[in-house]
Design an enzyme around this catalytic site. Structure first.
Site, short mmCIF file in Angstrom:
data_model
loop_
_atom_site.label_atom_id
_atom_site.label_comp_id
_atom_site.label_asym_id
_atom_site.label_seq_id
_atom_site.Cartn_x
_atom_site.Cartn_y
_atom_site.Cartn_z
N VAL A 723 0.81 -1.22 0.00
CA VAL A 723 0.00 0.00 0.00
C VAL A 723 0.84 1.27 0.00
CG1 VAL A 723 -1.89 -1.17 1.18
CG2 VAL A 723 -0.22 0.11 2.54
N GLU A 725 3.07 2.69 -2.11
CA GLU A 725 3.34 3.48 -3.31
C GLU A 725 2.14 3.63 -4.23
OE1 GLU A 725 7.77 2.61 -4.61
OE2 GLU A 725 6.99 1.00 -3.36
#
Length: 758
Positions: A723, A725
């Site tokens: 979660v 990037e």
């Protein structure tokens, strides 16, 4: 009694059953849990790299070159040497022998940002290269002495402009050992024959890292042993790399990094840590080397510029016949990371033909590096804006156009998707955001403000790199310690892994502690690629299974668990229980007490990430943005954002939402303001401060709403995808598309500054 957790250590492997953590038992995983390190940081009790204070410490200041290429003709340090408090002035004349840093991406253990000799000769390779380091009793004395050094150069012709770099010719870009080139069918012919098409060039600028904590290290030698307190997202890699630089055994290098004030890809090994260690060795005293904000710009790489061409051909019904995404990025010859802007395009949409290619032009500049969602952040800007332009050409709703081209398998690899629910994310996001109220471009106005909304898809690959290993120690009081060479950069790593371990062991959260940020702990884990949690979680699962095996041996024939195998037993209520017969249970306290053991320790390596060979695996986002553009000044304000995410199982709702929002905020900076001003006459970064390099401030950030599908992926450990990037990917395009909807003007050159809209 609650049901014991069903255990299957390799259940995320192809053909296996869903991971048992998907069906949680104690409720730790999938819950909102505040960050464990939060209170320490609020109280100021969390020590960062520049807050360690060994006795007899010295302070470092670094002097940087002011030319892009050439050699040092003379360097006069006489006034600096005799300045008050000065202990050492180190230049290429007296620096110890050091090997170049092993270059990141060229070896599984390497962490170096470049592979140049560090202060070994008089050569200058970029404008800002360290040419002298001063040690003094105070930081002020070191900074003052630096100002007394006088340097003259023999300047050589340098390539410092993008045009000159391209004119020299380009080479195929390589990313993770592979050429970034994909050709399927004749995309040019399909484009020419398509009844509807778009073709445009998109440009993105350089970006610099601006973590709230500038790069720093506190370094000391004890004989031949090197101790480094670093701001690092790769402690094990840094330890190995420093051992290579100083030609010593890796066991003699100890790197710790308990807290990091933001990394985003920049906090690996750069020249400042090496210089600090070299100076400490000469002076025989500990060294604190803390880069100024300007120093970060001079020494630490960022995101490189891109020039991207996107062309899409479509049938009358909107189905893509051709996707072309090609272009050029720049890099130095001393690093190995061209900006891989086609990565998202490889798996984003179905099409009959593809032509994807990243070419590299070389400049005499600081080595660029990973920056949050390298490739995807800027590549989705070009791709998703082109799709929006095609939707206008087709007079079709942009969401419907995207859904119409949803692939049933990876369009360039042919592998099945492990989990893909982006359509559900779009449907939910559009309803929540009020997409049905979207108007024609330029049609909505309130006073001086034109208002528009836009959307874009984001995608980021799932990674789980080899090297994940953990040690679990179970004490006689029933409490567990998990040790792993991982990193806490503010994303909640220590918290979510406490949840995972507690879930596996059947313990309360306060009965589990996680030790991390130390190269002497198990594992060679990088906090990058949004994969650290998957790497650690897979290792925790393996270690827990090994722990169960050891505990069953200790339990013996007098235990209710006698005769059971490890596959029949799970963690429950502070002990072990038979999976389908919960009354056959014994506590950890009982097992260890009867065995006369104070503790039991196991260490395990995660299995190789074979899932990546069988599935196309990604995190997805549907980003919605509303903007207001002033018709008088051209000023753009984002008034609200909604991110609808499909990232498998969300392990911690609170920390994941924070990561999503943080990525979106960074995406707002990419869209509206972030740009490294690079002087193409001499290769110098001109806006090397937060006064001149603009990042979003509080008043720039609107309300951001976060929703997600929370559909577990049965082929990953814990059912989760990364979660960290995914929030930034798609955000730039969503803002740009909203600006077009507001004004009718298409801007293809980031950032979307007011001069481009006037």
């Amino acid at each position: 009694m609650k049901k014991a957790i069903e255990l299957a250590p390799d259940s995320w492997m192809p053909g296996g059953k869903p991971d048992p953590l998907i069906h949680h038992q104690h409720g730790h995983v999938g819950k909102s849990v505040s960050r464990i390190d939060g209170p320490l940081k609020v109280k100021g009790a969390a020590r960062f790299a520049a807050e360690f204070a060994p006795s007899n410490m010295t302070y470092a200041a670094v002097m940087f070159s002011t030319i892009a290429k050439g050699r040092i003709a003379s360097i006069d340090t006489s006034a600096a040497v005799t300045a008050p408090g000065v202990i050492l002035v180190m230049t290429h004349h007296n620096a110890p022998a050091m090997k170049p840093m092993p270059l990141f991406m060229t070896n599984a253990r390497a962490a170096g940002g470049d592979n140049l000799p560090i202060m070994q000769d008089d050569r200058i390779h970029w404008n800002g290269q360290p040419i002298a380091l001063l040690l003094a009793e105070t930081q002020e004395q070191a900074d003052h002495a630096k100002s007394l050094i006088r340097v003259s150069y023999e300047v050589e012709s340098a390539i410092t402009s993008f045009a000159a770099a391209k004119a020299q010719g380009t080479e195929p870009g390589m990313f993770m050992g592979e050429k970034m080139k994909v050709e399927i069918g004749d995309a040019d012919a399909a484009l020419a024959a398509a009844p509807h098409k778009v073709s445009a060039t998109y440009r993105t600028p350089r970006h610099n890292h601006n973590a709230i904590e500038p790069h720093a290290a506190t370094v000391a030698w004890d004989g031949d042993e090197l101790r480094v307190h670093d701001a690092s997202q790769a402690v094990a890699h840094t330890a190995w790399s420093l051992a290579q630089v100083f030609d010593i055994d890796e066991k003699l290098v100890h790197v710790t990094s308990p807290y990091v004030g933001g990394g985003f890809g920049s906090k690996c090994l750069w020249q400042h840590q090496v210089l600090g260690a070299a100076a400490s060795r000469i002076a025989g005293r500990p060294v604190r080397i803390a880069l100024s904000r300007e120093g970060v710009y001079r020494v630490v790489g960022g995101r490189s510029l891109t020039e991207q061409h996107v062309a899409i051909g479509a049938q009358e019904d909107g189905r893509f016949t051709s996707i072309i995404h090609t272009g050029v990025t720049v890099m130095s010859r001393q690093n190995a990371l061209p900006e891989p802007f086609i990565v998202a395009t490889r798996s984003g949409y179905a099409a009959d033909t593809f032509k994807l290619d990243v070419e590299v032009a070389y400049m005499d500049m600081l080595a660029n590096t990973f920056m949050r969602a390298p490739g995807e952040a800027v590549g989705t800007f070009a791709l998703e804006c082109a799709i929006d332009e095609l939707a206008v050409e087709l007079a079709m709703d942009p969401i419907e156009l995207r859904i119409r081209n949803e692939p049933d398998k990876d369009p360039t690899q042919g592998t099945p998707f492990s989990s893909r629910h982006i359509v559900e994310a779009y449907r939910a996001g559009a309803e929540r955001f009020g997409w049905n109220r979207r108007t024609l471009p330029g049609a909505r106005r309130e006073g001086e403000w034109l208002i528009g909304i836009g959307c874009a898809t984001g995608t980021y690959p799932y990674y789980r790199m080899p090297g994940g290993a953990v040690r679990i120690t179970l004490a006689q009081d029933g409490r567990a310690r998990v040790a792993v060479a991982a990193h806490e950069m503010g994303m909640g790593m220590s918290t979510v892994n406490t949840q995972i371990a507690a879930e596996r062991l059947g313990l309360a959260l306060d009965e589990v502690s996680v030790e991390y940020g130390d190269s002497t702990l198990p594992g060679v884990i990088l906090a990058g690629g949004s994969q650290q949690t998957a790497a650690i979680g897979a290792a925790v699962i393996a270690a827990q299974r090994l722990l169960v095996t050891e505990l069953l041996k200790l339990a013996g024939n007098d235990s209710p668990l006698a005769g059971l195998s490890a596959d029949e037993v799970g963690g429950l209520d502070g002990g072990l229980a038979k999976l389908d017969e919960q009354d056959r249970h014994e506590s950890y306290v009982s097992i260890l007490s009867r065995a006369g053991r104070n503790e039991v320790t196991v260490e395990a390596q995660a299995p190789m990430p074979m899932e990546l060979q069988h599935w196309s695996m990604h995190s997805y986002s549907a980003i919605f943005s509303e903007v207001r553009v002033n018709v008088v000044t051209g000023e753009t304000r984002v008034s609200r954002v909604l991110g609808s995410f499909d990232c498998g199982r969300i392990l911690n709702h609170k920390t994941a939402a924070s990561q999503f929002r943080g990525g979106i905020i960074m995406g707002l900076g990419l869209a509206l303001m972030e740009e490294t001003q690079f002087d193409e006459r001499n290769g110098r970064i001109m806006n090397a401060s937060l006064s001149d390099y603009h990042v979003p401030a509080h008043l720039d950030v609107p309300p951001i709403e976060i929703i997600w599908t929370d559909i577990p992926d049965p082929h990953t450990p814990m059912g989760a995808h990364g979660v960290g990037e995914i929030g930034i990917t798609g955000t730039g395009a969503a803002v740009a598309n909203a600006v077009f909807n507001a004004t009718g003007k298409r801007i293809r050159d980031l950032p979307l500054t007011l001069d481009k809209l006037m």
